[in-house]
Design an enzyme around this catalytic site. Structure first.
Site, PDB file in Angstrom:
ATOM      1  CB  CYS A 164     -39.962  75.720 -13.417  1.00  0.00           C
ATOM      2  SG  CYS A 164     -40.517  75.422 -15.139  1.00  0.00           S
TER       3      CYS A 164
ATOM      4  CB  CYS B 140     -37.336  73.914 -14.662  1.00  0.00           C
ATOM      5  SG  CYS B 140     -37.719  75.277 -15.410  1.00  0.00           S
TER       6      CYS B 140
END
Length: 183
Positions: free
Chosen positions: A108, A111
């Site tokens: 991600c 993230c």
């Protein structure tokens, strides 16, 4: 296995990106930037959990420690929870402080982008807020499913063993407000 990327810097100009595999052998994988010579490459060695430069030039080191090596030294990464310790950690640590759990995935982009901010906040709020990470991967699927994690990153805030707030997405302003409200 997660990779942390950083840049070795000469002045303000990046010369080399490094990938450090955490939890396994500490292999460095250099990637030259266009126009840079290998003679400008510098590395670090890992000694006692602290990065030691092999040259005296200022640089940013990709080597990270999971916990401070001495009292007062700032964290360089957040504690990583797994399925076996998740509930006991929340129950134990949220009794006297706010616990913020970052549910993330290794692939991600948002993230990865929010991670340095979370580490900064962990140092800023040390003692009153504990920020930890939980990777939503195959081995941890049961907890992620049980908690209804569908978006990465998702943040759950716990106080006295109970979830008091949640947020999806890498929205630092909103997350900061939630932390300030509940700490």
């Amino acid at each position: 296995m997660e990779c942390v990327r950083s840049a070795v810097v000469m002045g303000a100009r990046p010369v080399l990106s490094l990938s450090v595999s955490l939890g396994g052998p500490r292999a460095l994988h250099p990637r030259r930037h266009a126009g840079q010579h290998l003679s400008q490459v510098r590395t670090c060695t890992q000694q006692g959990g602290r990065a030691q430069p092999t040259s005296s030039r200022p640089h940013v080191c990709a080597a990270a420690s999971n916990s401070p090596t001495s009292i007062g030294e700032p964290l360089t990464e957040l504690k990583e929870l797994d399925q076996s310790e998740f509930y006991s950690f929340i129950e134990e640590h949220s009794q006297d402080r706010l616990v913020v759990v970052d549910f993330y995935t290794a692939w991600c982009g948002p993230c990865k982008l929010i991670q340095p901010t979370l580490v900064e906040w962990a140092n800023e709020f040390a003692g009153e807020v504990e920020l930890v990470r939980f990777e939503c991967k195959k081995e941890n699927k049961e907890i992620g499913s049980k908690l209804g994690i569908k978006v990465a990153p998702t943040f759950f805030l716990y106080k006295k063993g109970e979830k008091v707030a949640s947020l999806t997405g890498a929205k630092t302003d909103e997350l900061r407000k939630l932390i300030e409200t509940h700490k």
